[in-house]
Design an enzyme around this catalytic site. Structure first.
Site, mmCIF file in Angstrom:
data_model
loop_
_atom_site.group_PDB
_atom_site.id
_atom_site.type_symbol
_atom_site.label_atom_id
_atom_site.label_comp_id
_atom_site.label_asym_id
_atom_site.label_seq_id
_atom_site.Cartn_x
_atom_site.Cartn_y
_atom_site.Cartn_z
ATOM 1 N N TRP A 336 0.901 -1.201 -0.045
ATOM 2 C CA TRP A 336 -0.185 -0.161 -0.117
ATOM 3 C C TRP A 336 0.809 1.340 -0.172
ATOM 4 C CZ3 TRP A 336 -1.786 2.771 4.822
ATOM 5 C CH2 TRP A 336 -0.723 2.620 5.916
ATOM 6 N N GLU A 476 0.357 -2.810 12.656
ATOM 7 C CA GLU A 476 0.668 -4.371 12.273
ATOM 8 C C GLU A 476 0.799 -4.855 13.921
ATOM 9 O OE1 GLU A 476 3.315 -4.819 9.157
ATOM 10 O OE2 GLU A 476 2.017 -4.863 7.682
ATOM 11 N N LYS A 576 2.457 -0.050 16.410
ATOM 12 C CA LYS A 576 3.772 0.011 15.530
ATOM 13 C C LYS A 576 3.849 1.116 14.683
ATOM 14 C CE LYS A 576 5.948 -2.754 11.804
ATOM 15 N NZ LYS A 576 5.843 -3.585 10.664
ATOM 16 N N GLN A 577 2.379 1.669 14.097
ATOM 17 C CA GLN A 577 2.690 2.888 13.295
ATOM 18 C C GLN A 577 1.254 3.553 13.410
ATOM 19 O OE1 GLN A 577 2.986 -0.505 10.422
ATOM 20 N NE2 GLN A 577 2.581 1.150 8.923
HETATM 21 C C1 BGC Z 1 4.757 -1.796 7.473
HETATM 22 C C2 BGC Z 1 3.825 -1.716 6.366
HETATM 23 C C3 BGC Z 1 4.715 -1.492 5.099
HETATM 24 C C4 BGC Z 1 5.681 -2.286 5.061
HETATM 25 C C5 BGC Z 1 6.479 -1.970 3.803
HETATM 26 C C6 BGC Z 1 6.012 -2.717 7.103
HETATM 27 O O1 BGC Z 1 6.828 -2.833 8.296
HETATM 28 O O2 BGC Z 1 4.217 -2.201 8.866
HETATM 29 O O3 BGC Z 1 2.763 -0.678 6.448
HETATM 30 O O4 BGC Z 1 3.799 -1.525 4.066
HETATM 31 O O5 BGC Z 1 6.540 -2.363 5.967
HETATM 32 O O6 BGC Z 1 7.078 -1.023 3.727
#
Ligand code: BGC
Length: 759
Positions: A336, A476, A576-577
């Site tokens: 995404w 996540e 996490k984000q």
């Molecule tokens: C993040 C995702 C992201 C992926 C690739 C992961 O660590 O949590 O949101 O899409 O990295 O960048």
């Protein structure tokens, strides 16, 4: 005159070889080459990738971006001694990537362990106007006596993806005095790769070729006098194909002819053409800041440079990998990240590239339909990770517990479904910024309807309403939850957009429309509590919170997982984000400034920012809320992800999404650009460190340029546009200067009155 910066590597350091190999990588969207040194170092990971060239090497593997045979390596022997910076002494060092033309340069003055000094200089670039072309020059000058110099270089197909070999060597040939060619096939026979190289040494050297052990090499030996310079010119032409329209021989012969034309022109002339192509990129997208922190401008040039180098603008069957074309992280898969973090840059600078990125999803619609069908849902469920074919590429397992042998399952492919609505969000943003009706009538609307159909089937009847169960939102660290606010709101936006554009483009489907109306009426959209906080999901607010400060200090390193298992983290208020804050960012018209501030205040202490896709979003939402200094601190942390001191953070490639966020943080944060109700809004508020911000922007059929200074804003536009500045609607064409005094601006950067100016 654009005064572009350079990115420098301050010193040679064996620990940061791979960081600089990533951040200084050269690329043109067709290919990317890691900025490795010509000479070998054990820990140095070489890498050259072609956008869209993936291959699955084994039963339990997913498709990965193929690491191609190496062309950068040169064995250098100086008076019988191998050149390596791990021995002898570095008397002088300079290395830089020039953003103006994409040239990577190194100049080293080196004293060997026998006490002799040599100046070694190298330059290389990946051409932006002839995509398959790489050009290099390597020269040596003995400083304190004559020297005997041996150079060996060619095409080295012993290169692998961490030990995995994807290519079979079909043939290697040499032609005339100067040309070599290797023909390779992916092991599944689906793609051919042809690498043709030209090498020439001046002054004339004793030269010969060898072909052995997957290497074809040209050897050059020359004696030169003190102060004279020997120069190796190497040009390489790299092509691949997965259709077999031509015979392999003709395909290879054509490549050789192209290379011969380049060889006749020479390095300087080829660089000039490539520089012209870069000039036009900078004209369309350079962001200029006058800051007391010189690093700010470097970061912005870095961002635009890599955003161009990573994007396969030439090929709508490819998209952008999470590490661009700079390394093997995430196996070169597309997430995404592309639609949400990278597309805005293209949308507002070169919208035809945004279109091409959306066409990639369109061309892979059948894979998404198949994934939905396999899981028992209607419509299109786009893969969480994808490569060339649009099939799900997320590895089934991640880390292994080496004591128990149990492997951790990756749940994203099963439940991180928000990517479906993210793609829909990008389609709507594209249309709003371009009014490209042809795209919307055809690809856009079908994609909106297919993604909407997925959500209508995905929602579950529960608690007297429609709910979305068992998902992972952007955060996540919180898996398998019900009613993740981000997912529900974006799914609603997805379905509502499908209905709106069906009406606009007169697409009839009574059943779809009725279902959609029911969905929009009955889907549960988590509501803000009395403090204005939207619950991230049904259970989040009832979980315990812990002090995260020590983990936040090491953001990006996932140190929380050293103290707690994934399952334990899942049961606490740990992000996490950005998740709800991400929602506030993407759908600004749905939330008040106060609600955004409340969510930021609540979620920030609970967010570790272990993903590089996080801080920038907290920064943009802070900026929109008027807290520019906090926004600036987030933005500076964001630029440090690749450009900071950590010697290893970018070893396996740059953080593509974070690079997009450097641009977004300024344009959508400090300049306050938002699309609301389909209209362009600006509410600039510059950080105290900045005296000026200027940038070009494409909006519908207008090419605009904004300049924000201490007390005035200048707008130039090639066609009539209307937009809102601090809440005041302006209509402009040509050149205008407004004084800030013309607007009533509150402390948080929003307008205190509404009005309109015609200019
Ligand atoms: C993040 C995702 C992201 C992926 C690739 C992961 O660590 O949590 O949101 O899409 O990295 O960048």
């Amino acid at each position: 005159m654009l005064n572009l910066t350079v990115l420098t590597e301050p010193a040679f350091c064996p620990h940061s070889l791979n960081k600089y190999a990533s951040v200084m990588a050269c690329g043109n969207g067709y290919m990317g080459i890691r900025a490795t040194h010509e000479e070998d170092y054990t820990r140095q990971t070489r890498g050259m990738y072609l956008a869209g060239l993936y291959h699955q090497a084994g039963r339990n593997e997913t498709n990965e971006l193929v690491n191609l045979p190496d062309i950068i390596g040169i064995d250098v022997e100086l008076d019988g001694e191998n050149f390596t910076l791990l021995a002898g002494e570095i008397l002088n060092w300079q290395r830089e990537l020039a953003f103006s033309n994409g040239e990577l340069r190194r100049s080293v003055l080196w004293r060997s362990s026998t006490g002799k000094s040599y100046r070694l200089e190298s330059r290389r670039f990946v051409s932006l106007d002839q995509l398959p072309l790489v050009a290099m020059q390597f020269s040596i000058t003995p400083v304190d006596g004559p020297a005997q110099i041996v150079l060996k270089t060619g095409i080295d197909a012993t290169q692998t993806n961490s030990g995995r070999q994807h290519l079979d060597e079909i043939s290697v040939r040499v032609f005339d005095q100067h040309f070599m060619q290797g023909i390779y096939e992916t092991q599944d026979r689906a793609s051919d790769v042809v690498i043709s190289a030209y090498c020439s040494v001046s002054p004339d050297a004793d030269s010969c070729f060898t072909a052995k052990n997957r290497r074809v090499t040209s050897h050059h030996s020359v004696n030169i006098a003190q102060g004279d310079t020997v120069t190796l010119d190497k040009l390489v032409w790299i092509t691949h194909r997965s259709d077999k329209a031509l015979s392999q021989d003709s395909f290879a012969r054509n490549a050789l002819s192209e290379l011969k034309v380049c060889a006749a022109r020479g390095y300087a002339s080829l660089l000039e053409s490539s520089s012209c192509a870069w000039e036009s990129v900078w004209r369309d997208s350079r962001v200029d800041v006058m800051s007391s922190e010189p690093q700010d401008q470097v970061a912005l040039d870095y961002a635009v440079w890599h955003l161009t180098a990573m994007t396969p603008a030439h090929d709508e069957r490819s998209s952008i990998a999470a590490k661009g074309l700079t390394g093997e992280g995430y196996k070169g898969h597309v997430f995404w990240d592309t639609e949400i973090f990278l597309l805005p840059f293209h949308l507002f600078t070169r919208p035809q590239i945004a279109r091409s990125l959306l066409r990639y999803r369109w061309l892979n619609l059948s894979g998404a339909r198949e994934k939905a069908r396999r899981n028992g849902w209607p419509g299109a469920l786009f893969p969480w990770e994808s490569a060339a074919s649009g099939q799900e590429e997320t590895p089934e397992f991640a880390a292994i517990n080496i004591r128990t042998g149990i492997r951790q399952k990756v749940a994203s492919a099963l439940a991180e479904h928000h990517i479906v609505a993210d793609i829909a969000w990008a389609i709507v943003a594209y249309w709003q910024a371009t009014h490209d009706d042809a795209f919307m009538r055809n690809e856009g609307l079908t994609l909106l309807m297919e993604t909407a159909a997925f959500w209508m089937g995905r929602a579950t009847e529960a608690n007297g309403r429609l709910e979305i169960h068992d998902v992972i939102g952007p955060d996540e660290y919180t898996e398998h939850v019900n009613n993740n606010a981000y997912t529900n709101y974006l799914a609603w936006h997805n379905v509502a957009s499908a209905v709106r554009f069906m009406a606009m483009f007169e697409r009839q489907d009574r059943r779809f429309t009725e279902n959609a109306a029911r969905f929009l009426e009955r889907l549960w959209l988590p509501e803000a509590n009395d403090d204005g906080v939207i619950p991230q999901d049904d259970t989040f607010l009832s979980k315990p919170a812990i002090d995260l400060s020590r983990y936040k200090e090491k953001a990006g390193k996932q140190t929380i997982l050293l103290d707690y298992s994934r399952a334990e983290v899942n049961e606490m208020q740990i992000l996490k984000q950005a998740d709800v804050v991400m929602l506030n960012y993407l759908l600004p018209e749905r939330f008040t400034v106060q609600q955004c501030a409340a969510n930021l205040a609540f979620y920030e202490p609970r967010t570790i920012h272990d993903s590089s896709l996080s801080k920038a979003i907290h920064g943009i939402v802070s900026a929109r809320g008027g807290d520019t200094e906090r926004a600036y601190a987030f933005w500076r942390d964001g630029i440090a992800i690749d450009l900071g001191d950590d010697p290893h953070s970018s070893d396996d490639g740059i953080h593509a999404a974070a690079t997009g966020a450097i641009w977004s943080g300024v344009i959508q944060g400090f300049a306050g650009i938002q699309i609301m109700e389909g209209e362009l809004h600006l509410a600039p508020k510059l950080p105290a460190h900045w005296q000026k911000l200027a940038f070009p922007l494409r909006w519908r059929n207008a090419r605009m340029r904004f300049i924000f200074e201490q007390d005035a804003v200048t707008v130039e536009t090639s066609a009539p546009v209307s937009f809102s500045l601090w809440g005041t609607t302006l209509r402009a064409c040509g050149h205008h200067v407004w004084s800030y005094k013309d607007f009533l601006i509150s402390d948080n950067g929003t307008a205190t009155t509404e009005g309109s100016h015609d200019a």
